[in-house]
Design a protein around this motif. Structure first.
Motif, PDB file in Angstrom:
ATOM      1  N   GLY A   1       0.855  -1.229  -0.319  1.00 50.84           N
ATOM      2  CA  GLY A   1      -0.066   0.319  -0.513  1.00 50.84           C
ATOM      3  C   GLY A   1       1.295   1.506  -0.013  1.00 50.84           C
ATOM      4  N   GLY A   2       2.167   1.359  -0.154  1.00 50.19           N
ATOM      5  CA  GLY A   2       2.683   2.508  -0.021  1.00 50.19           C
ATOM      6  C   GLY A   2       3.810   2.640   1.581  1.00 50.19           C
ATOM      7  N   SER A   3       4.086   3.606   1.662  1.00 53.98           N
ATOM      8  CA  SER A   3       5.102   4.741   2.611  1.00 53.98           C
ATOM      9  C   SER A   3       3.912   4.601   3.408  1.00 53.98           C
ATOM     10  CB  SER A   3       5.588   5.270   2.431  1.00 53.98           C
ATOM     11  OG  SER A   3       5.190   6.324   2.181  1.00 53.98           O
ATOM     12  N   ALA A   4       2.852   5.307   3.611  1.00 57.41           N
ATOM     13  CA  ALA A   4       1.813   5.337   5.027  1.00 57.41           C
ATOM     14  C   ALA A   4       0.424   4.821   4.376  1.00 57.41           C
ATOM     15  CB  ALA A   4       2.101   7.300   4.088  1.00 57.41           C
ATOM     16  N   GLY A   5       0.346   4.001   2.794  1.00 52.82           N
ATOM     17  CA  GLY A   5      -0.977   3.897   2.719  1.00 52.82           C
ATOM     18  C   GLY A   5      -1.787   4.063   2.073  1.00 52.82           C
ATOM     19  N   TRP A   6      -1.406   4.920   1.268  1.00 49.87           N
ATOM     20  CA  TRP A   6      -1.873   5.815   0.493  1.00 49.87           C
ATOM     21  C   TRP A   6      -1.939   5.297  -1.180  1.00 49.87           C
ATOM     22  CZ3 TRP A   6      -5.819   7.857   2.087  1.00 49.87           C
ATOM     23  CH2 TRP A   6      -5.659   8.489   3.578  1.00 49.87           C
ATOM     24  N   GLY A   7      -1.086   4.233  -1.780  1.00 50.91           N
ATOM     25  CA  GLY A   7      -0.761   3.582  -3.190  1.00 50.91           C
ATOM     26  C   GLY A   7      -1.948   3.010  -3.849  1.00 50.91           C
TER      27      GLY A   7
END
Lengths: 335, 335
Positions: free
Chosen positions: B147-153
Motif C-alpha cells: 500500500g505504499g509508505s503510508a498506505g495511500w498507494g
C-alpha cells in the motif's frame, strides 16, 4: 592495508572502480573506458583486467567483488544488456578471482547506495531517480531496490506522459525521457534554436544564442539560460519539468513514496529544477500531498558505492554500510 | 458447526458479510446497507450489529474477525475514510466480541483474496485492478498487497493519462477514472448522446439511441452497443480502452508485473474489453512484452473472502487459504 572489496560500476561509456574497506573507507578510485564498440567480449576482458588491477593495487585478494551492470541481471549473472550486447554472462566470467561476487542492476545498485548511505538513509520506501543521458528509476521498498517480477521494472523514463506527443527513440510516443533527460533538453533546445535562427530574425532566441552555438548546447546551459530568462530555454525547461511532474504524479499515486530522491546531471541544476517541479507535482496531485523532493547525496559515485555494498554482502556482511560513517559522503568521488 | 471467522467487506453502499470455516467453506453470506448518510457512528453501529448477528448465526463466538474497509487503514484501526467520514476508529470499536481482529484496505484485501485464492494463485507479483464505479488497484508483491509508505498507494484511477484532458471529480485533470470507470463510460456516453440528439438528426447515434434512453445507459449497455457497432459507443469505449492502456503501460514499465488481473463490473464485459486492451497495451510498449491480462476469479466476493483470510490470520493461521480447495470459487457468491 585492511581488508577490502573491489567495487565496479559498469556503464555504457566508462567503468568506475573502487576499493572500499569494511568500515566504508574508499581507499582508491579509478575509471576506465568501456570498449562497447569492440563488442561484449572486449567489455568482459576489460572488466576482468580492471578488477585484477584494482585487487593488485589493494595489495592482496579482496574479501569480495560487487558489480553494478546495466540490463537484466541477477545476483549471479548478467542476463542481457542491449547497451553492451551481452547475454547470460555468469559472474565468474566477469571476475578473475576466486572470491565471493554479487551483481546488481546499475540504477538499482545506485539506489541501494542512496538507501543505505545517502539521501535515503532514514527512509524506507522511496524513488531514486537519476536524470542523465537517459532516465530510469530505482523503486526502494523497505530499504531495498525492487526490480519487478522479472527485473524489468523502473523504466519510468518510458512511461507515456504525453500520449500524443513526440516520438521517443525507444519506438514509443511521448515518453518522459524524450522530454526530460539531460540529452533531450539539450537536443530539443538546439533543434528549436536552429529552426528559429537566423531565418526568423524576430525570434527572441536569435538574439541570445546563434544556431551554431545552440547546436552544442548542454542541459546545464539550458538551465542557466532559463535562470537568465531566455524565452526558448524557459519553454524547453518548462516542458521537461511538466513531463517530470506527470511521471512523478503517476508514481506517487501508484506507490506512495515517502520521498523522491533526484540524482544525475539534471538534478545538479538545483532549485531551477526542484522548485518548479515541486510546485507542478503538487498541482497534479489534488487530493494528496506530494512527497518531498530530495537531492541525491552520492553523485556519480552511487553505483560504485552500491557495488561495494554488494561486494561486502557477497563476503557475508549483510549489514554492510549501516555502520559506515556519513563521512563516506565526503570521501573523494569517482573522478 | 466447525470453527469459523466472521468476514466483512465494508463498502460505501453496502456491506457484504460471511462466515468462513478453517477449510475455506463459506457457510453463510449476507448483505446490509451502509448507512453512510447517517454518519460514521451509524455505520459503526451497523458494522457491530452485523458482526453480532453473523456470529450468532454461526452458533457461537468466531475464531476471529476480518474486515475490509475503505480509506487509510492499518491492521488495528480504520484511520481515515473520506467516503464514510470516520477517523481513527480502533478495531475494537468495530467488533463487539472479544476475539482477534484484523483490518485491511478494501481493494487490497480483495487483491489478497485474488492472490491467495483466485486468479493470482500461482503468481507472485501482479496488479489487481477492479474497474467499477471508481478505479483503484492493489499492487501485489510476493503474494501480499503493498500500500505504499503510508498506505495511500494504488490510486491508479487518478494517474493523469491525458494531461490536457477532461477534469476529474477529484480535482485533477485527465485521470484514468474519468474515462474508464464503469460510471464514466455510462456518463460520457449519455452526455454525448444527449448533445447530439435530436438537435442533430443526421447523427448516427440519434438513429440507435434516443437522448432519454441514453440518460439511463449503463457501462454494460455501452459495451453491448460497441459490440453491435454503434459509432458513439465504439468511440467512448475506445477512449476508455485507450486510457486503460496508457495507465497499464505506465504501471508495467514501473513495476514489471507478471500479470494484470482485471476485476469489477467493466471486466465482466469480457473480450470486448480485454481484446482491444491487450492490443493497445502492447502498442504502447515498444521494447517489452505486455503482461498477460486475466479476468479476476472471485467477483464481488473478493473483499469478503480477503476479510476471511484476515480473520484467520488474526486467529493465528498465517497460512490461511493456501490449502483451501479451488472449489471456493464455486461457492455461492455474495448476493
Amino acid at each position: 592495508m585492511s581488508s577490502f572489496v573491489v567495487a565496479l560500476d559498469v556503464g555504457g561509456t566508462s567503468m568506475k572502480g573502487g576499493l572500499v574497506t569494511r568500515s566504508g573507507e574508499i581507499v582508491r578510485t579509478d575509471r576506465r573506458a568501456t570498449p562497447r564498440d569492440r563488442g561484449p567480449a572486449a567489455v568482459i576482458a576489460t572488466i576482468r583486467s580492471f578488477i585484477d588491477d584494482l585487487a593488485a593495487a589493494g595489495g592482496g585478494p579482496p574479501e569480495g567483488v560487487g558489480l553494478a551492470v546495466p540490463g537484466l541481471v541477477t545476483a549471479e549473472a548478467a542476463l542481457y544488456s542491449a547497451n553492451i550486447g551481452w547475454r547470460d554472462v555468469p559472474a565468474t566470467d566477469l571476475v578473475p578471482l576466486d572470491v565471493p561476487v554479487m551483481l546488481g542492476h546499475d540504477v538499482r545498485t545506485g539506489g541501494l547506495a542512496e538507501s543505505v548511505l545517502g539521501a535515503g538513509r532514514e527512509l524506507s520506501d522511496f524513488l531514486f531517480l537519476p536524470i542523465g543521458t537517459g532516465i530510469a528509476g530505482a523503486t526502494i521498498l523497505q530499504g531495498e531496490p525492487y526490480g519487478g517480477s522479472a527485473g524489468w521494472g523502473g523504466e519510468i523514463g518510458h512511461i507515456p506522459v504525453f500520449p500524443e506527443g513526440e516520438p521517443c527513440a525507444c519506438g514509443q510516443i511521448g515518453c518522459l525521457e524524450t522530454y526530460a533527460s539531460a540529452s533531450a533538453v539539450a537536443r530539443r533546445y538546439s533543434t528549436r534554436a536552429a529552426a528559429s535562427s537566423p531565418a526568423a530574425p524576430g525570434s527572441p532566441v536569435a538574439a541570445s544564442v546563434t544556431a551554431s552555438a545552440a547546436a552544442s548546447v548542454t542541459a546545464e546551459r539550458v538551465a542557466a539560460l532559463t535562470v537568465s530568462g531566455d524565452p526558448l530555454a524557459t519553454e524547453i525547461w518548462g516542458e521537461a519539468v511538466e513531463a517530470l511532474s506527470l511521471a512523478l504524479a503517476s508514481y506517487t499515486l501508484l506507490l506512495d513514496p515517502s520521498a523522491i530522491v533526484l540524482g544525475g546531471g539534471l538534478a545538479e541544476a538545483g532549485t531551477v529544477l526542484s522548485a518548479p517541479l515541486a510546485e507542478r507535482l503538487q498541482k497534479r496531485l489534488a487530493f494528496r500531498q506530494a512527497p518531498p523532493l530530495r537531492q541525491a547525496a552520492l553523485g556519480m559515485s552511487a553505483g560504485m558505492l552500491g557495488a561495494a555494498l554488494l561486494g561486502w554482502r557477497a563476503a557475508g556482511f549483510a549489514d554492510a554500510g549501516t555502520t559506515w560513517s556519513l563521512d563516506v559522503l565526503k570521501s573523494p568521488r569517482v573522478a
